[in-house]
Design a protein around this motif. Structure first.
Motif, PDB file in Angstrom:
ATOM      1  N   GLU A  87       0.838  -1.207   0.000  1.00  0.00           N
ATOM      2  CA  GLU A  87       0.000   0.000   0.000  1.00  0.00           C
ATOM      3  C   GLU A  87       0.870   1.253   0.000  1.00  0.00           C
ATOM      4  OE1 GLU A  87      -3.984  -0.347   2.376  1.00  0.00           O
ATOM      5  OE2 GLU A  87      -2.438  -1.442   3.489  1.00  0.00           O
ATOM      6  N   LEU A  88       1.914   1.234   0.818  1.00  0.00           N
ATOM      7  CA  LEU A  88       2.817   2.380   0.875  1.00  0.00           C
ATOM      8  C   LEU A  88       3.472   2.618  -0.486  1.00  0.00           C
ATOM      9  CD1 LEU A  88       4.540   1.739   4.339  1.00  0.00           C
ATOM     10  CD2 LEU A  88       2.868   3.513   3.795  1.00  0.00           C
ATOM     11  N   ALA A  89       3.860   1.525  -1.129  1.00  0.00           N
ATOM     12  CA  ALA A  89       4.471   1.650  -2.456  1.00  0.00           C
ATOM     13  C   ALA A  89       3.487   2.245  -3.457  1.00  0.00           C
ATOM     14  CB  ALA A  89       4.962   0.290  -2.937  1.00  0.00           C
ATOM     15  N   GLU A  90       2.223   1.862  -3.344  1.00  0.00           N
ATOM     16  CA  GLU A  90       1.202   2.411  -4.247  1.00  0.00           C
ATOM     17  C   GLU A  90       1.027   3.907  -4.012  1.00  0.00           C
ATOM     18  OE1 GLU A  90      -3.511   1.700  -5.409  1.00  0.00           O
ATOM     19  OE2 GLU A  90      -2.490   0.336  -4.033  1.00  0.00           O
ATOM     20  N   TYR A  91       1.027   4.326  -2.743  1.00  0.00           N
ATOM     21  CA  TYR A  91       0.925   5.753  -2.440  1.00  0.00           C
ATOM     22  C   TYR A  91       2.073   6.522  -3.095  1.00  0.00           C
ATOM     23  CZ  TYR A  91      -2.282   4.390   1.377  1.00  0.00           C
ATOM     24  OH  TYR A  91      -3.321   3.882   2.123  1.00  0.00           O
ATOM     25  N   ALA A  92       3.289   6.003  -2.931  1.00  0.00           N
ATOM     26  CA  ALA A  92       4.464   6.711  -3.430  1.00  0.00           C
ATOM     27  C   ALA A  92       4.547   6.697  -4.949  1.00  0.00           C
ATOM     28  CB  ALA A  92       5.733   6.096  -2.838  1.00  0.00           C
ATOM     29  N   SER A  93       4.106   5.599  -5.569  1.00  0.00           N
ATOM     30  CA  SER A  93       4.253   5.459  -7.023  1.00  0.00           C
ATOM     31  C   SER A  93       3.447   6.484  -7.797  1.00  0.00           C
ATOM     32  CB  SER A  93       3.837   4.046  -7.459  1.00  0.00           C
ATOM     33  OG  SER A  93       2.452   3.833  -7.240  1.00  0.00           O
ATOM     34  N   GLU A  94       2.440   7.098  -7.153  1.00  0.00           N
ATOM     35  CA  GLU A  94       1.660   8.133  -7.812  1.00  0.00           C
ATOM     36  C   GLU A  94       2.432   9.452  -7.917  1.00  0.00           C
ATOM     37  OE1 GLU A  94      -1.884   8.467  -5.545  1.00  0.00           O
ATOM     38  OE2 GLU A  94      -2.648   6.481  -6.078  1.00  0.00           O
ATOM     39  N   SER A 101      15.815   4.727  -4.079  1.00  0.00           N
ATOM     40  CA  SER A 101      16.115   3.851  -2.950  1.00  0.00           C
ATOM     41  C   SER A 101      17.210   4.385  -2.035  1.00  0.00           C
ATOM     42  CB  SER A 101      16.529   2.461  -3.454  1.00  0.00           C
ATOM     43  OG  SER A 101      17.665   2.553  -4.298  1.00  0.00           O
ATOM     44  N   MET A 102      17.798   5.521  -2.357  1.00  0.00           N
ATOM     45  CA  MET A 102      18.834   6.085  -1.495  1.00  0.00           C
ATOM     46  C   MET A 102      18.182   6.775  -0.300  1.00  0.00           C
ATOM     47  SD  MET A 102      21.506   5.106  -3.015  1.00  0.00           S
ATOM     48  CE  MET A 102      22.767   6.003  -2.115  1.00  0.00           C
ATOM     49  N   GLY A 103      18.885   6.755   0.836  1.00  0.00           N
ATOM     50  CA  GLY A 103      18.296   7.319   2.040  1.00  0.00           C
ATOM     51  C   GLY A 103      17.038   6.555   2.412  1.00  0.00           C
ATOM     52  N   GLU A 104      15.992   7.281   2.738  1.00  0.00           N
ATOM     53  CA  GLU A 104      14.708   6.623   2.995  1.00  0.00           C
ATOM     54  C   GLU A 104      13.950   6.355   1.702  1.00  0.00           C
ATOM     55  OE1 GLU A 104      12.088   7.141   6.373  1.00  0.00           O
ATOM     56  OE2 GLU A 104      13.327   8.825   6.988  1.00  0.00           O
ATOM     57  N   GLY A 105      14.484   6.865   0.588  1.00  0.00           N
ATOM     58  CA  GLY A 105      13.871   6.583  -0.709  1.00  0.00           C
ATOM     59  C   GLY A 105      12.401   6.944  -0.763  1.00  0.00           C
ATOM     60  N   TRP A 106      11.665   6.177  -1.555  1.00  0.00           N
ATOM     61  CA  TRP A 106      10.248   6.467  -1.736  1.00  0.00           C
ATOM     62  C   TRP A 106       9.444   6.270  -0.461  1.00  0.00           C
ATOM     63  CZ3 TRP A 106       7.394   2.279  -0.445  1.00  0.00           C
ATOM     64  CH2 TRP A 106       7.940   1.003  -0.622  1.00  0.00           C
ATOM     65  N   LEU A 107      10.032   5.591   0.539  1.00  0.00           N
ATOM     66  CA  LEU A 107       9.296   5.349   1.787  1.00  0.00           C
ATOM     67  C   LEU A 107       8.947   6.654   2.491  1.00  0.00           C
ATOM     68  CD1 LEU A 107       8.233   3.291   3.882  1.00  0.00           C
ATOM     69  CD2 LEU A 107      10.475   3.415   4.981  1.00  0.00           C
ATOM     70  N   LEU A 108       9.845   7.634   2.426  1.00  0.00           N
ATOM     71  CA  LEU A 108       9.581   8.913   3.086  1.00  0.00           C
ATOM     72  C   LEU A 108       8.330   9.573   2.514  1.00  0.00           C
ATOM     73  CD1 LEU A 108      10.428  11.118   5.046  1.00  0.00           C
ATOM     74  CD2 LEU A 108      11.952  12.025   3.288  1.00  0.00           C
ATOM     75  N   THR A 109       8.220   9.587   1.192  1.00  0.00           N
ATOM     76  CA  THR A 109       7.022  10.137   0.551  1.00  0.00           C
ATOM     77  C   THR A 109       5.793   9.329   0.914  1.00  0.00           C
ATOM     78  OG1 THR A 109       8.376  10.889  -1.313  1.00  0.00           O
ATOM     79  CG2 THR A 109       5.998  10.733  -1.677  1.00  0.00           C
ATOM     80  N   VAL A 141       8.962  16.811  -2.886  1.00  0.00           N
ATOM     81  CA  VAL A 141       7.610  16.315  -3.158  1.00  0.00           C
ATOM     82  C   VAL A 141       6.546  17.073  -2.362  1.00  0.00           C
ATOM     83  CG1 VAL A 141       8.496  14.009  -3.659  1.00  0.00           C
ATOM     84  CG2 VAL A 141       7.649  14.519  -1.366  1.00  0.00           C
ATOM     85  N   ILE A 142       6.958  17.984  -1.499  1.00  0.00           N
ATOM     86  CA  ILE A 142       5.983  18.683  -0.653  1.00  0.00           C
ATOM     87  C   ILE A 142       4.987  19.474  -1.488  1.00  0.00           C
ATOM     88  CG2 ILE A 142       5.724  20.529   1.049  1.00  0.00           C
ATOM     89  CD1 ILE A 142       8.251  19.532   2.407  1.00  0.00           C
ATOM     90  N   LYS A 143       5.461  20.128  -2.525  1.00  0.00           N
ATOM     91  CA  LYS A 143       4.560  20.914  -3.378  1.00  0.00           C
ATOM     92  C   LYS A 143       3.491  20.023  -4.016  1.00  0.00           C
ATOM     93  CE  LYS A 143       4.526  24.168  -7.259  1.00  0.00           C
ATOM     94  NZ  LYS A 143       5.370  24.898  -8.254  1.00  0.00           N
ATOM     95  N   GLU A 144       3.902  18.860  -4.505  1.00  0.00           N
ATOM     96  CA  GLU A 144       2.946  17.943  -5.126  1.00  0.00           C
ATOM     97  C   GLU A 144       1.977  17.374  -4.088  1.00  0.00           C
ATOM     98  OE1 GLU A 144       0.993  15.561  -7.973  1.00  0.00           O
ATOM     99  OE2 GLU A 144       2.192  17.390  -8.051  1.00  0.00           O
ATOM    100  N   LEU A 145       2.470  17.095  -2.888  1.00  0.00           N
ATOM    101  CA  LEU A 145       1.582  16.603  -1.828  1.00  0.00           C
ATOM    102  C   LEU A 145       0.528  17.649  -1.475  1.00  0.00           C
ATOM    103  CD1 LEU A 145       4.115  14.815   0.569  1.00  0.00           C
ATOM    104  CD2 LEU A 145       2.380  13.745  -0.870  1.00  0.00           C
ATOM    105  N   ARG A 146       0.935  18.908  -1.418  1.00  0.00           N
ATOM    106  CA  ARG A 146      -0.021  19.977  -1.120  1.00  0.00           C
ATOM    107  C   ARG A 146      -1.052  20.124  -2.229  1.00  0.00           C
ATOM    108  NH1 ARG A 146       4.579  24.206   1.024  1.00  0.00           N
ATOM    109  NH2 ARG A 146       4.632  23.504   3.216  1.00  0.00           N
ATOM    110  N   ARG A 147      -0.617  19.880  -3.467  1.00  0.00           N
ATOM    111  CA  ARG A 147      -1.557  19.962  -4.593  1.00  0.00           C
ATOM    112  C   ARG A 147      -2.582  18.833  -4.523  1.00  0.00           C
ATOM    113  NH1 ARG A 147      -2.727  18.023  -9.480  1.00  0.00           N
ATOM    114  NH2 ARG A 147      -1.161  16.372  -9.329  1.00  0.00           N
ATOM    115  N   ARG A 148      -2.098  17.629  -4.216  1.00  0.00           N
ATOM    116  CA  ARG A 148      -2.997  16.473  -4.159  1.00  0.00           C
ATOM    117  C   ARG A 148      -3.856  16.475  -2.899  1.00  0.00           C
ATOM    118  NH1 ARG A 148      -1.637  11.748  -7.204  1.00  0.00           N
ATOM    119  NH2 ARG A 148      -0.031  12.181  -8.764  1.00  0.00           N
TER     120      ARG A 148
END
Length: 218
Positions: A87-94, A101-109, A141-148
């Motif tokens: 589910e987390l991967a699906e959230y991030a893939s959008e 995968s570096m650092g926290e990678g897509w998991l942070l988003t 990604v903060i700007k895109e998160l605020r848009r969504r």
């Protein structure tokens, strides 16, 4: 950074002193993210099919161990089980590629999206000072998160031994003041809607239906 109180200058205590509830994502998700990398990078990056299969088996085994806890959380009236790694991967893939995968990678988003979707839209994105990977999957990604998610209220805070703690506190307190203002607006809107509904006269059809129901019960 987000788990160690010394590294993040006791951010949980800071948030709680302001009268808020701190929600910290789970630690095990970071390890699940590492295992899942072989699955999501198999086709785009040509990772080994055996590695992807091993990752799926590993995730299934860990899920089995966690299932009693997740079942208890699901049965609770006050808590919700965490989203699984798929589910987390699906959230991030959008929003970004799962090849990050570096650092926290897509998991942070993904964790920020999960917090917003689960009713905690006020997020402090903590990261080491000048950490380029986390700048890419955090600040960028903060700007895109605020848009969504227009209700989201996100602030990125850098931590470094030489950074100003006052500046960190000011950024967090500003985020909290915005959160409280947003909550107050929601409460006002809810009260106004309630008062409007109470002021409406019951229409004849509704009254008639109630009389019928009362007659049946009588």
């Amino acid at each position: 950074m987000k788990f160690h109180p010394t590294a993040n200058n006791q951010i949980v205590d800071v948030i709680e002193r302001e009268g808020c509830e701190a929600v910290v994502p789970g630690l095990i998700e970071f390890f699940l993210f590492g295992i899942a990398g072989g699955i999501f990078q198999k086709d785009p990056l040509g990772r080994s099919a055996k590695g992807a299969l091993g990752g799926k088996i590993g995730l299934a085994a860990i899920k089995k161990f966690r299932q009693p806890v997740n079942d208890a959380l699901a049965a609770s009236t006050r808590f919700n089980p965490p989203a699984n790694i798929y589910e987390l991967a699906e959230y991030a893939s959008e929003i970004l590629s799962l090849c990050n995968s570096m650092g926290e990678g897509w998991l942070l988003t993904a964790e920020m999206v999960e917090l917003i979707r689960s009713g905690a839209p006020n997020v402090v994105c903590t990261q080491p000072f000048a950490c380029l990977p986390n700048h890419v999957v955090g600040k960028a990604v903060i700007k895109e998160l605020r848009r969504r998610y227009p209700e989201s209220n996100i602030v990125a805070v850098d931590y470094d031994p030489g950074a100003s703690e006052v500046n960190q506190l000011n950024r967090i307190k500003l985020m909290i003041s915005v959160a409280k203002a947003n909550l107050e607006e929601k409460e006002k809107a809810a009260r106004a809607e309630r008062d409007a509904n109470l002021a409406k006269p019951a229409d004849e059809e509704t009254v008639g239906n109630l009389e019928v129901e009362e007659a049946k019960l009588g």
